[in-house]
Design an enzyme around this catalytic site. Structure first.
Site, PDB file in Angstrom:
ATOM      1  CD  GLU A 275      32.698   6.468  76.887  1.00 51.08           C
ATOM      2  OE1 GLU A 275      33.433   5.538  76.526  1.00 51.08           O
ATOM      3  OE2 GLU A 275      31.535   6.602  76.472  1.00 51.08           O
ATOM      4  CG  ASP A 356      24.995   3.120  82.095  1.00 51.07           C
ATOM      5  OD1 ASP A 356      25.812   3.933  81.642  1.00 51.07           O
ATOM      6  OD2 ASP A 356      23.972   2.755  81.468  1.00 51.07           O
TER       7      ASP A 356
HETATM    8 ZN    ZN Z   1      29.632   2.652  77.094  1.00 49.94          ZN
END
Ligand code: ZN
Length: 410
Positions: A275, A356
Site C-alpha cells: 500500500e 508488489d
Molecule cells: Zn495495490
C-alpha cells in the site's frame, strides 16, 4: 429513433452481450485441479467451494444485469423520462429545483429496484458461503447513512453544476470543472476523519510488536506515518482487506480486524508495504490527475451536447433541460467511458505489479507477500484462474497466480 438513440441502444446491448460472453468463458475455464502454489493450503473441497461461489455470483449477476437492461429499456421507450419531466415541470420549481427532484426521483427508483438484489446478495449468497456478518440493523443503517450522505454532499454539488450551466453560458464547463475538482479534493481530506468513521469504528493500533514493525518499516522507506488503525470490518463480512485513505497529515492506514487475525506480523507488514508502494510510486497522485483531466473533458463535451435537441428527442422529451441533458449525455458517453475504463484498469493492474515489486524489494521478503496473497485469496474464495478476457474487462488487480509468479521472479 435518431442516431443518438441508436448509439445508446447499441452500446447497451453490446455491453450486455460482451459481459455475458466474458462470464461464459470465465466459467468454462474452471478446472477441479488446484493450481500448484495453492496445493498446500487448498483442499479439494474448499477449492470446489470457491468455484461454486463464483458460479452462484455469476448467475446472480446475469439476473441483475438482464433485469437492469429490461427495466431501463421499458422506462426509456415507455416515455418514462418524458412523463417524469412533465410531472415535475407542472410544479414550476425552476431549473435547479426541478433538476434536483428529477435526479432525486430517478435515484430513489433505482435504489428501490436494486434493494431486493442487495438484500439477496448479502443475506442469501454471502450468508451461504459464510461471509455475511451484517445484521439487518447494520444493513438498514448503512442504507440510511449513504442516503443522507448523498443528499448532504451530492445535492449541493449537483445544484451548483445546474446553476452554472443555467447562467454562465460558454464558461459553465470550466466553472463546473473547478468546483468539482475542489469538491473531490476536499472529500479526500475529510473522508478518513469525517465520513468513514460513520460507517466503521477506527481503533488505534495498540503499542506492541506489530506497531513497532510497521513504524520501523515506514521509517526505513521515509514514509511519514502517524496513524495506524484497526477497522471493524468484521461488522459486515469475514472477507479481509487493508487500505490507505487521505493525504498528508490526514493519511491513515486501516487494517481490517479480520486481516490482523489471519496474517502473521511480517505478512501484515508486506501488505502495508504494498500500500505504501502506491504512495511512493505516485500512483495516488497520478490517478487523481487522470480523474481531474477526465472530468474536464466530460464537462467540455457535456457543454457541447447539452444544447443539441437530438439528445432530448432520443428520450422523447418535449423540452430540453440541463438536468435531463446531463443524464442522457452520461448514457451517450458510456461507450467512451467503457474504453477509458479498460485503459485505466490496465494501468491499475500495471501499478499493482509496481507496488508488489516495491514491497518485495523494500521489505526484502517477497515470500511474506506471497503467503499473504495466498491466504487472502483462500479466505475470500477468489477465483484463481480467471479467463484473460474476463480479467481484461473486470479486474483492477492482476489475478493472484500472476502476482505470485511476478514476485517469485524478482
Ligand atoms: Zn495495490
Amino acid at each position: 429513433m435518431n442516431w443518438i438513440a441508436w448509439i445508446i441502444l447499441i452500446a447497451m446491448i453490446v455491453d450486455y452481450l460482451f459481459n455475458l460472453m466474458a462470464d461464459i468463458v470465465n466459467l468454462k475455464q474452471l478446472s477441479p485441479v488446484v493450481p500448484e502454489p495453492f496445493q498446500n493450503i487448498y483442499d479439494a473441497d474448499r477449492y470446489a467451494r470457491s468455484q461454486e461461489y463464483l458460479k452462484v455470483n455469476t448467475r446472480f449477476e446475469w439476473w441483475v444485469s438482464s433485469l437492469d437492461l429490461i427495466i431501463i429499456l421499458i422506462f426509456w421507450f415507455g416515455h418514462g423520462f418524458a412523463y417524469l419531466d412533465d410531472w415535475i415541470r407542472s410544479y414550476a420549481l425552476g431549473p435547479v429545483g426541478s433538476g434536483l427532484v428529477f435526479v432525486g426521483v430517478l435515484g430513489v427508483i433505482k435504489l428501490f429496484l436494486s434493494l431486493p438484489f442487495s438484500v439477496y446478495s448479502t443475506f442469501v449468497i454471502e450468508e451461504r458461503f459464510g461471509f455475511n456478518k451484517t445484521t439487518v440493523k447494520t444493513f438498514i443503517m448503512d442504507l440510511i447513512k449513504s442516503l443522507v450522505l448523498s443528499i448532504i454532499l451530492g445535492a449541493p454539488l449537483f445544484a451548483g453544476i445546474l446553476y452554472f450551466f443555467e447562467v454562465a453560458g460558454d464558461n459553465a464547463w470550466w466553472y463546473c470543472w473547478i468546483v468539482v475538482t475542489i469538491f473531490v479534493i476536499i472529500i479526500q481530506f475529510i473522508a478518513p476523519t469525517w465520513i468513514m468513521p460513520w460507517f466503521n469504528k477506527f481503533t488505534p493500533l495498540e503499542a506492541g510488536e506489530l506497531k513497532n514493525m510497521i513504524l520501523d518499516y515506514a521509517r526505513s522507506i521515509q514514509f511519514s506515518l502517524k496513524n495506524i488503525f484497526i477497522i471493524d470490518g468484521s461488522k459486515r463480512t469475514n472477507k479481509s482487506n487493508a487500505f490507505f485513505t487521505g493525504f498528508g497529515k490526514n493519511k491513515r492506514i486501516a487494517l481490517y480486524d479480520t486481516l490482523v487475525d489471519q496474517l502473521t506480523h511480517s505478512e501484515l507488514v508486506s501488505v502495508l508495504a504494498h500500500e505504501m508502494g502506491h504512495y511512493k510510486k505516485n500512483h495516488v497522485w497520478i490517478n487523481m490527475a487522470i480523474g481531474i483531466i477526465y472530468s474536464g473533458v466530460m464537462f467540455y463535451l457535456l457543454s457541447i451536447f447539452i444544447s443539441y435537441d437530438g439528445l432530448f428527442n432520443a428520450f422523447f422529451m418535449s423540452q430540453p433541460s440541463v438536468y435531463a441533458g446531463m443524464i442522457f449525455f452520461g448514457m451517450l458517453f458510456s461507450p467512451i467511458d467503457f474504453f477509458l475504463g479498460l485503459l485505466l484498469q490496465s494501468l491499475s493492474r500495471y501499478n499493482e505489479y509496481q507496488a508488489d515489486q516495491f514491497a518485495a524489494k523494500t521489505t526484502n521478503n517477497p515470500d511474506a507477500l506471497v503467503s499473504a496473497l495466498k491466504k487472502l485469496s483462500v479466505q475470500n474464495l477468489s477465483n484463481l484462474t480467471p479467463h484473460p478476457l474476463y480479467v481484461f474487462l473486470n479486474y483492477s488487480h492482476p489475478p493472484v497466480l500472476q502476482r505470485i509468479k511476478w514476485l517469485n521472479s524478482l
